[in-house]
Design a protein around this motif. Structure first.
Motif, PDB file in Angstrom:
ATOM      1  N   ASP A 147      85.282  10.308  47.170  1.00 36.69           N
ATOM      2  CA  ASP A 147      84.298  11.273  46.947  1.00 36.69           C
ATOM      3  C   ASP A 147      84.543  12.500  47.932  1.00 36.69           C
ATOM      4  O   ASP A 147      84.746  13.570  47.540  1.00 36.69           O
ATOM      5  CB  ASP A 147      83.032  10.753  47.168  1.00 36.69           C
ATOM      6  CG  ASP A 147      82.476   9.574  46.430  1.00 36.69           C
ATOM      7  OD1 ASP A 147      82.865   9.693  45.114  1.00 36.69           O
ATOM      8  OD2 ASP A 147      81.496   9.269  46.416  1.00 36.69           O
ATOM      9  N   VAL A 148      85.032  12.046  49.262  1.00 39.96           N
ATOM     10  CA  VAL A 148      85.241  13.194  49.940  1.00 39.96           C
ATOM     11  C   VAL A 148      86.501  13.927  49.749  1.00 39.96           C
ATOM     12  O   VAL A 148      86.617  14.911  50.028  1.00 39.96           O
ATOM     13  CB  VAL A 148      85.393  12.490  51.706  1.00 39.96           C
ATOM     14  CG1 VAL A 148      85.785  13.620  52.532  1.00 39.96           C
ATOM     15  CG2 VAL A 148      84.119  12.031  52.163  1.00 39.96           C
ATOM     16  N   ARG A 150      87.493  14.418  46.693  1.00 44.09           N
ATOM     17  CA  ARG A 150      87.175  15.403  45.669  1.00 44.09           C
ATOM     18  C   ARG A 150      86.712  16.593  46.324  1.00 44.09           C
ATOM     19  O   ARG A 150      86.761  17.733  45.602  1.00 44.09           O
ATOM     20  CB  ARG A 150      86.423  14.553  44.486  1.00 44.09           C
ATOM     21  CG  ARG A 150      87.267  13.641  43.700  1.00 44.09           C
ATOM     22  CD  ARG A 150      86.266  12.774  42.900  1.00 44.09           C
ATOM     23  NE  ARG A 150      87.029  11.998  41.928  1.00 44.09           N
ATOM     24  CZ  ARG A 150      86.493  10.844  41.367  1.00 44.09           C
ATOM     25  NH1 ARG A 150      85.329  10.427  41.717  1.00 44.09           N
ATOM     26  NH2 ARG A 150      87.212  10.234  40.778  1.00 44.09           N
ATOM     27  N   LYS A 151      85.876  16.443  47.214  1.00 42.33           N
ATOM     28  CA  LYS A 151      85.319  17.596  47.831  1.00 42.33           C
ATOM     29  C   LYS A 151      86.044  18.427  48.435  1.00 42.33           C
ATOM     30  O   LYS A 151      85.991  19.739  48.178  1.00 42.33           O
ATOM     31  CB  LYS A 151      83.836  17.080  48.576  1.00 42.33           C
ATOM     32  CG  LYS A 151      83.210  18.255  49.303  1.00 42.33           C
ATOM     33  CD  LYS A 151      82.049  17.695  50.167  1.00 42.33           C
ATOM     34  CE  LYS A 151      81.256  18.773  50.886  1.00 42.33           C
ATOM     35  NZ  LYS A 151      80.068  18.261  51.672  1.00 42.33           N
ATOM     36  N   THR A 154      87.809  20.687  46.215  1.00 49.90           N
ATOM     37  CA  THR A 154      86.932  21.844  45.948  1.00 49.90           C
ATOM     38  C   THR A 154      86.964  22.814  46.842  1.00 49.90           C
ATOM     39  O   THR A 154      86.993  24.108  46.612  1.00 49.90           O
ATOM     40  CB  THR A 154      85.551  21.348  45.630  1.00 49.90           C
ATOM     41  OG1 THR A 154      85.647  20.385  44.682  1.00 49.90           O
ATOM     42  CG2 THR A 154      84.650  22.584  45.016  1.00 49.90           C
ATOM     43  N   GLU A 212      86.457  14.777  56.477  1.00 53.78           N
ATOM     44  CA  GLU A 212      85.053  15.289  56.517  1.00 53.78           C
ATOM     45  C   GLU A 212      85.120  16.317  57.517  1.00 53.78           C
ATOM     46  O   GLU A 212      84.217  17.365  57.382  1.00 53.78           O
ATOM     47  CB  GLU A 212      84.440  14.002  57.021  1.00 53.78           C
ATOM     48  CG  GLU A 212      83.963  13.034  55.979  1.00 53.78           C
ATOM     49  CD  GLU A 212      82.849  11.847  56.280  1.00 53.78           C
ATOM     50  OE1 GLU A 212      82.130  11.313  55.804  1.00 53.78           O
ATOM     51  OE2 GLU A 212      83.145  11.367  57.583  1.00 53.78           O
ATOM     52  N   ASN A 215      86.345  19.297  55.958  1.00 54.17           N
ATOM     53  CA  ASN A 215      85.386  19.812  54.943  1.00 54.17           C
ATOM     54  C   ASN A 215      84.221  20.692  55.572  1.00 54.17           C
ATOM     55  O   ASN A 215      83.758  21.666  55.212  1.00 54.17           O
ATOM     56  CB  ASN A 215      84.773  18.732  54.195  1.00 54.17           C
ATOM     57  CG  ASN A 215      85.516  17.975  53.057  1.00 54.17           C
ATOM     58  OD1 ASN A 215      86.774  18.803  52.578  1.00 54.17           O
ATOM     59  ND2 ASN A 215      85.227  17.093  52.598  1.00 54.17           N
ATOM     60  N   GLN A 219      83.080  24.605  55.296  1.00 55.22           N
ATOM     61  CA  GLN A 219      81.740  25.070  54.747  1.00 55.22           C
ATOM     62  C   GLN A 219      81.226  26.069  55.729  1.00 55.22           C
ATOM     63  O   GLN A 219      80.316  27.040  55.454  1.00 55.22           O
ATOM     64  CB  GLN A 219      81.078  23.763  54.468  1.00 55.22           C
ATOM     65  CG  GLN A 219      81.377  23.156  53.323  1.00 55.22           C
ATOM     66  CD  GLN A 219      80.321  21.965  53.187  1.00 55.22           C
ATOM     67  OE1 GLN A 219      80.159  21.219  54.067  1.00 55.22           O
ATOM     68  NE2 GLN A 219      80.137  21.610  52.009  1.00 55.22           N
TER      69      GLN A 219
END
Length: 228
Positions: A147-148, A150-151, A154, A212, A215, A219
């Motif tokens: 999941d991380v 895939r983020k 993005t 993480e 990411n 952000q």
């Protein structure tokens, strides 16, 4: 060749002796296919010897400060290396080589040999995977990492591909962490840290934490500017 089809085993008569190919900033992992261009005479000799015997080359990463090293001594390398298998190669008319090297096994340098060869050789000990987590705990870590990642794709469109995130879901957790670490543009010291980890659960958690952090940075950039 798919990830699942990759043969990561060592030859049955593997003695632990390897040819070292030290490079700055390149960290190879088991399961990763790395393209290489060989042009220095000593590494052309290394290729010839590998092709004539076991097809093995151990990728070693140079430690920081190698640029300022003495010309009379070999630069220091990290002790953990990745032993790779030559999958395919092409020798050019002038003696250079293009090749694909498949990372096969983690290994630790026990000692370097005094050798008549122009390239460096060493005795290594293969590092076997361990796991401190239960199967259920590892599945949970693996799911979180997917999941991380895939983020990560993005918010970092310059790294990785969405197809990679889909193709790795069925891989064993350790190989999945290795491939994600290799493909995500992480700093060399972070990749070395992951390569050094024999414990699969710790490896997955380390890559998960690093992504993480990346990411969160992406952000929160650019930061809010003060009006003062």
């Amino acid at each position: 060749m798919s990830f699942q089809e990759a043969d990561l085993s060592m030859p049955g008569d593997f003695s632990g002796k390897v040819r070292l190919f030290p490079l700055p900033n390149l960290v190879l992992f088991p399961g990763v296919m790395q393209g290489l261009h060989i042009f220095e005479p000593r590494y052309r000799d290394m290729m010839q010897d590998a092709l004539a015997s076991d097809d093995l080359i151990a990728m070693a990463s140079l430690k920081p400060g190698w640029e300022a090293g003495s010309p009379d001594s070999e630069p220091a390398v990290f002790e953990t290396v990745c032993v790779g298998k030559i999958v395919t190669h092409n020798q050019l008319p002038d003696g250079r080589f293009n090749l694909l090297l498949l990372g096969a096994r983690r290994a630790k340098i026990v000692e370097e040999f005094e050798s008549d060869e122009l390239y460096r050789t060493a005795h290594v000990q293969i590092i076997e995977d361990t796991c401190s987590a239960t199967a259920e705990e590892l599945d949970g870590l693996k799911s979180r990492l997917v999941d991380v990642f895939r983020k990560f794709i993005t918010v970092h469109p310059g790294f990785g591909k969405a197809t990679l995130s889909e193709s790795i879901v069925e891989l064993p957790a350790g190989m999945m962490a290795d491939l994600i670490c290799y493909s995500s543009g992480l700093e060399t010291e972070h990749r070395i840290h992951v390569l050094e980890m024999a414990d699969v659960a710790h490896r997955v958690q380390a890559v998960l934490t690093l992504l993480e952090q990346r990411n969160n940075l992406a952000q929160n950039f650019p930061p809010d500017f003060s009006l003062n």
